[in-house]
Design a protein around this motif. Structure first.
Motif, mmCIF file in Angstrom:
data_model
loop_
_atom_site.group_PDB
_atom_site.id
_atom_site.type_symbol
_atom_site.label_atom_id
_atom_site.label_comp_id
_atom_site.label_asym_id
_atom_site.label_seq_id
_atom_site.Cartn_x
_atom_site.Cartn_y
_atom_site.Cartn_z
ATOM 1 N N GLN A 109 0.841 -1.213 0.000
ATOM 2 C CA GLN A 109 0.000 0.000 0.000
ATOM 3 C C GLN A 109 0.865 1.248 0.000
ATOM 4 O O GLN A 109 0.639 2.168 -0.786
ATOM 5 C CB GLN A 109 -0.921 -0.015 1.233
ATOM 6 C CG GLN A 109 -1.762 1.234 1.407
ATOM 7 C CD GLN A 109 -2.886 1.317 0.404
ATOM 8 O OE1 GLN A 109 -3.533 0.321 0.108
ATOM 9 N NE2 GLN A 109 -3.124 2.492 -0.118
ATOM 10 N N ASP A 110 1.865 1.293 0.859
ATOM 11 C CA ASP A 110 2.765 2.449 0.930
ATOM 12 C C ASP A 110 3.505 2.648 -0.390
ATOM 13 O O ASP A 110 3.574 3.769 -0.912
ATOM 14 C CB ASP A 110 3.791 2.285 2.056
ATOM 15 C CG ASP A 110 3.173 2.417 3.435
ATOM 16 O OD1 ASP A 110 2.029 2.896 3.543
ATOM 17 O OD2 ASP A 110 3.854 2.020 4.409
ATOM 18 N N GLU A 111 4.073 1.576 -0.924
ATOM 19 C CA GLU A 111 4.851 1.662 -2.164
ATOM 20 C C GLU A 111 4.004 2.175 -3.334
ATOM 21 O O GLU A 111 4.444 3.015 -4.115
ATOM 22 C CB GLU A 111 5.440 0.293 -2.529
ATOM 23 C CG GLU A 111 6.604 -0.138 -1.691
ATOM 24 C CD GLU A 111 7.895 0.572 -2.054
ATOM 25 O OE1 GLU A 111 8.103 0.937 -3.224
ATOM 26 O OE2 GLU A 111 8.721 0.767 -1.139
ATOM 27 N N ILE A 112 2.805 1.664 -3.433
ATOM 28 C CA ILE A 112 1.936 1.991 -4.572
ATOM 29 C C ILE A 112 1.294 3.374 -4.403
ATOM 30 O O ILE A 112 1.413 4.242 -5.278
ATOM 31 C CB ILE A 112 0.863 0.896 -4.752
ATOM 32 C CG1 ILE A 112 1.546 -0.432 -5.166
ATOM 33 C CG2 ILE A 112 -0.191 1.319 -5.773
ATOM 34 C CD1 ILE A 112 0.656 -1.653 -5.045
ATOM 35 N N SER A 113 0.630 3.585 -3.296
ATOM 36 C CA SER A 113 -0.110 4.836 -3.090
ATOM 37 C C SER A 113 0.808 6.042 -2.937
ATOM 38 O O SER A 113 0.527 7.115 -3.474
ATOM 39 C CB SER A 113 -1.022 4.723 -1.872
ATOM 40 O OG SER A 113 -1.995 3.734 -2.100
ATOM 41 N N ASN A 114 1.888 5.873 -2.194
ATOM 42 C CA ASN A 114 2.791 7.006 -1.985
ATOM 43 C C ASN A 114 3.493 7.435 -3.265
ATOM 44 O O ASN A 114 3.732 8.629 -3.470
ATOM 45 C CB ASN A 114 3.807 6.704 -0.879
ATOM 46 C CG ASN A 114 3.165 6.670 0.489
ATOM 47 O OD1 ASN A 114 2.060 7.172 0.685
ATOM 48 N ND2 ASN A 114 3.837 6.061 1.447
ATOM 49 N N SER A 115 3.803 6.476 -4.147
ATOM 50 C CA SER A 115 4.437 6.871 -5.413
ATOM 51 C C SER A 115 3.489 7.754 -6.222
ATOM 52 O O SER A 115 3.894 8.765 -6.797
ATOM 53 C CB SER A 115 4.862 5.645 -6.225
ATOM 54 O OG SER A 115 3.754 4.882 -6.646
ATOM 55 N N LYS A 116 2.217 7.386 -6.243
ATOM 56 C CA LYS A 116 1.211 8.178 -6.955
ATOM 57 C C LYS A 116 1.127 9.587 -6.367
ATOM 58 O O LYS A 116 1.203 10.580 -7.098
ATOM 59 C CB LYS A 116 -0.143 7.469 -6.880
ATOM 60 C CG LYS A 116 -1.291 8.187 -7.582
ATOM 61 C CD LYS A 116 -2.551 7.330 -7.494
ATOM 62 C CE LYS A 116 -3.796 7.913 -8.074
ATOM 63 N NZ LYS A 116 -3.732 8.598 -9.329
ATOM 64 N N LYS A 117 1.014 9.665 -5.036
ATOM 65 C CA LYS A 117 0.887 10.964 -4.369
ATOM 66 C C LYS A 117 2.119 11.841 -4.596
ATOM 67 O O LYS A 117 1.999 13.039 -4.890
ATOM 68 C CB LYS A 117 0.673 10.761 -2.869
ATOM 69 C CG LYS A 117 -0.669 10.206 -2.506
ATOM 70 C CD LYS A 117 -0.755 9.921 -1.014
ATOM 71 C CE LYS A 117 -1.962 9.073 -0.706
ATOM 72 N NZ LYS A 117 -1.913 8.522 0.654
ATOM 73 N N GLU A 118 3.294 11.257 -4.448
ATOM 74 C CA GLU A 118 4.536 12.027 -4.608
ATOM 75 C C GLU A 118 4.676 12.567 -6.031
ATOM 76 O O GLU A 118 5.030 13.737 -6.221
ATOM 77 C CB GLU A 118 5.742 11.163 -4.238
ATOM 78 C CG GLU A 118 5.817 10.861 -2.753
ATOM 79 C CD GLU A 118 6.834 9.786 -2.387
ATOM 80 O OE1 GLU A 118 7.605 9.334 -3.268
ATOM 81 O OE2 GLU A 118 6.870 9.393 -1.202
#
Length: 188
Positions: A109-118
């Protein structure tokens, strides 16, 4: 460059990966191609990007968000410039390029969602497409990608046949394998 020339000479129309849902739902005329690049290496900016502009070919580049500004990777400024060019679509490729299928759900979840947000914060544009690092994923990865709001995701499964059923595990052809052949013959 040889591949781009061959695609142009054979009347292929280039699209972005975000165009896949539209391409699947309408009858497109002619031959279609989506050119993709993974990882966000600086050589995309210095070598591939000028050629894409020269031949007016669209492409999608999948960027590892936390690798920006590292040696041999795109700088934040280069990414911002690329994001402003209508030929280029920016996609997410996780934050740190880990094999998703080896991670617990919360880390995925962190890897996928945070990449999108960043990437959205940097580009001030929606990031709609995703590439699984190393092509590795599991059912949890797919569900997280969907819930994060991505419209498509690419794998490294070889092939060109796409269906709505594999929109989150789209197939690709690795161009490097065909460096000595005419890539068009591989697509037909």
């Amino acid at each position: 460059e040889t591949h781009l020339i061959s695609l142009k000479n054979n009347n292929f129309q280039s699209y972005h990966m975000a165009d896949i849902p539209m391409l699947m739902s309408t009858k497109t005329q002619g031959k279609t191609i989506i050119v993709t690049f993974d990882d966000g290496y600086e050589d995309f900016y210095t070598y591939a990007y000028p050629l894409l502009k020269k031949y007016q070919m669209k492409a999608t580049i999948y960027v590892i968000s936390e690798f920006l500004d590292r040696k041999d990777y795109l700088t934040t400024q280069q990414l911002l410039e690329l994001s402003k060019d209508p030929l280029i679509e920016i996609g997410a490729h996780t934050t740190t390029h880990e094999k998703l299928n080896t991670l617990p759900p919360e880390k995925q979840q962190d890897e996928i969602s945070n990449s999108k947000k960043e990437l959205e914060q940097i580009t001030n544009k929606p990031i709609n497409t995703f590439a699984y690092p190393f092509g590795d994923y599991n059912d949890t990865s797919i569900e997280i990608v969907k819930k994060a709001g991505f419209t498509t995701a690419v794998s490294v499964i070889p092939g060109t046949f796409q269906t709505p059923q594999n929109i989150f595990t789209l197939r690709r052809i690795r161009a490097g394998v065909f460096a000595t052949k005419d890539i068009v013959s591989t697509l037909n």
